[in-house]
Design a protein around this motif. Structure first.
Motif, PDB file in Angstrom:
ATOM      1  N   GLN A  48      10.427   2.197   9.557  1.00 14.26           N
ATOM      2  CA  GLN A  48       9.588   2.685   8.461  1.00 14.26           C
ATOM      3  C   GLN A  48      10.184   3.917   7.788  1.00 14.26           C
ATOM      4  O   GLN A  48      10.064   4.070   6.570  1.00 14.26           O
ATOM      5  CB  GLN A  48       8.191   2.985   8.986  1.00 14.26           C
ATOM      6  CG  GLN A  48       7.410   1.743   9.402  1.00 14.26           C
ATOM      7  CD  GLN A  48       6.005   2.068   9.850  1.00 14.26           C
ATOM      8  OE1 GLN A  48       5.785   3.015  10.602  1.00 14.26           O
ATOM      9  NE2 GLN A  48       5.037   1.288   9.399  1.00 14.26           N
ATOM     10  N   SER A  49      10.815   4.777   8.558  1.00 15.08           N
ATOM     11  CA  SER A  49      11.371   5.993   7.963  1.00 15.08           C
ATOM     12  C   SER A  49      12.526   5.682   7.024  1.00 15.08           C
ATOM     13  O   SER A  49      12.722   6.380   6.024  1.00 15.08           O
ATOM     14  CB  SER A  49      11.834   6.953   9.063  1.00 15.08           C
ATOM     15  OG  SER A  49      12.965   6.446   9.749  1.00 15.08           O
TER      16      SER A  49
ATOM     17  N   ASN B  74      12.837   2.643   5.550  1.00 14.83           N
ATOM     18  CA  ASN B  74      12.399   1.625   4.595  1.00 14.83           C
ATOM     19  C   ASN B  74      10.934   1.859   4.234  1.00 14.83           C
ATOM     20  O   ASN B  74      10.073   1.021   4.510  1.00 14.83           O
ATOM     21  CB  ASN B  74      12.569   0.224   5.207  1.00 14.83           C
ATOM     22  CG  ASN B  74      13.989  -0.059   5.637  1.00 14.83           C
ATOM     23  OD1 ASN B  74      14.808  -0.550   4.864  1.00 14.83           O
ATOM     24  ND2 ASN B  74      14.303   0.247   6.899  1.00 14.83           N
ATOM     25  N   PRO B  75      10.618   2.990   3.630  1.00 13.30           N
ATOM     26  CA  PRO B  75       9.216   3.333   3.354  1.00 13.30           C
ATOM     27  C   PRO B  75       8.555   2.308   2.438  1.00 13.30           C
ATOM     28  O   PRO B  75       9.145   1.855   1.462  1.00 13.30           O
ATOM     29  CB  PRO B  75       9.328   4.702   2.669  1.00 13.30           C
ATOM     30  CG  PRO B  75      10.736   4.783   2.167  1.00 13.30           C
ATOM     31  CD  PRO B  75      11.564   4.011   3.129  1.00 13.30           C
TER      32      PRO B  75
ATOM     33  N   LEU C  64       5.582  -4.504   7.592  1.00 11.54           N
ATOM     34  CA  LEU C  64       6.189  -4.918   8.855  1.00 11.54           C
ATOM     35  C   LEU C  64       5.146  -5.639   9.696  1.00 11.54           C
ATOM     36  O   LEU C  64       4.065  -5.097   9.960  1.00 11.54           O
ATOM     37  CB  LEU C  64       6.723  -3.697   9.607  1.00 11.54           C
ATOM     38  CG  LEU C  64       7.221  -3.920  11.041  1.00 11.54           C
ATOM     39  CD1 LEU C  64       8.394  -4.902  11.062  1.00 11.54           C
ATOM     40  CD2 LEU C  64       7.624  -2.592  11.690  1.00 11.54           C
TER      41      LEU C  64
ATOM     42  N   GLY D 194       0.803   0.611   8.036  1.00 10.59           N
ATOM     43  CA  GLY D 194       1.837  -0.231   7.460  1.00 10.59           C
ATOM     44  C   GLY D 194       2.325  -1.344   8.362  1.00 10.59           C
ATOM     45  O   GLY D 194       3.249  -2.086   7.994  1.00 10.59           O
ATOM     46  N   VAL D 195       1.713  -1.470   9.556  1.00  8.30           N
ATOM     47  CA  VAL D 195       2.115  -2.488  10.512  1.00  8.30           C
ATOM     48  C   VAL D 195       0.974  -3.482  10.713  1.00  8.30           C
ATOM     49  O   VAL D 195      -0.183  -3.082  10.893  1.00  8.30           O
ATOM     50  CB  VAL D 195       2.496  -1.864  11.876  1.00  8.30           C
ATOM     51  CG1 VAL D 195       2.832  -2.964  12.889  1.00  8.30           C
ATOM     52  CG2 VAL D 195       3.658  -0.910  11.720  1.00  8.30           C
TER      53      VAL D 195
END
Length: 290
Positions: A164-165, A167-168, A172, A284-285
């Protein structure tokens, strides 16, 4: 257009997933979903990423690469699958699971910078994942994958945060390999994005592999005569048949790691379960779980 990256992990049956989707290319194409043959993109993307050296492909470069990968015009969704998207040699941990995974995925998405991206990851209990990875490493001549690495400090949530860091904003989806027999239809749908009423052929191959022939035939007959009315009901049915007809060699994993004790395995398993809960709460997951 959205590029879907099924990124592994190693030793979690990734090739089975892509084989199933390839068998259903025709029906998926009707929904504007493309599943190209891995031979068309895996080495190509590796080479292009190396040439770009972390830079972005131009629109013309992107178009040329897409033309080499996809024949079906301009689909809405392209599914790409390769465990090496995360790392060529996952046994080179350097204190973390796929420590360069986020950066590698960023470089892969920069091959298609004008398209949306989406990641899908299967994780596995380190108590069984690390021994399986050691087997892969042994085939390459590597001696000890845990050299200078404490297995008790290896967390999948660290990999998720790393992805995530770098690929903001990229969605996912994560699932546990141990639960795959129960959630396989949901995993296939999450990756391919097909509609809820789409029937995929040979989507029961996984269950056929881990059950006796008699048990699998009984399961198919039962579901035909009593169609499950919900995902939860289907999972209960599958669980019942697995308890009775699962092949021991397929579901009972023998753990053979030099120096490990039963207490080590128990501790790794407990930490893995806590880690899964940590991932479940990460923004985001999406966690696909039974």
């Amino acid at each position: 257009m959205r590029i879907v990256y099924h990124i592994g992990a190693h030793c979690t049956g990734g090739e089975r997933l892509v084989r199933c989707l390839l068998k259903n290319r025709a029906v998926l194409a009707k929904e504007h979903i493309a599943v190209p043959s891995p031979t068309r993109y895996r080495l190509l993307m590796r080479d292009v990423a190396h040439q770009l050296r972390g830079g972005f492909a131009s629109q013309d470069q992107e178009a040329l690469i897409l033309d080499q990968i996809v024949d079906e015009g301009e689909p809405d969704r392209i599914v790409l699958s390769w465990e090496r998207f995360l790392g060529q040699q996952p046994w080179l941990m350097r204190g973390a699971l796929y420590g360069s995974g986020g950066e590698r995925l960023r470089d892969m998405t920069r091959i298609f910078p004008w398209q949306e991206a989406e990641f899908h990851l299967s994780i596995r209990n380190p108590a069984t994942f690390l021994p399986a990875l050691q087997v892969l490493a042994n085939a390459k001549g590597t001696i000890d994958i845990l050299q200078d690495t404490d297995p008790r400090q290896l967390y999948w949530s660290d990999l998720v945060a790393n992805i995530q860091s770098h690929n903001p904003g990229v969605p996912l989806t994560v699932w546990c390999d141990e639960e795959t027999p129960l959630i396989w239809p949901e995993v296939l749908q999450a990756v391919s994005g097909h509609g809820p009423d789409t029937d995929l052929v040979e989507a029961d191959d996984l269950l056929a592999e881990i059950m006796s022939d008699i048990g699998f035939a009984k399961l198919k007959t039962y579901c035909a005569e009593h169609p499950p009315q919900s995902v939860a009901q289907r999972r209960r049915i599958v669980t019942a048949f697995l308890e009775k007809f699962a092949l021991p060699d397929c579901v009972d994993v023998e753990i053979d790691m030099p120096g490990w004790t039963d207490d080590d395995v128990t501790l790794l398993t407990e930490r893995y379960l806590a880690d899964v809960e940590r991932i479940r709460r990460m923004p985001g997951v999406t966690l696909v779980a039974s």
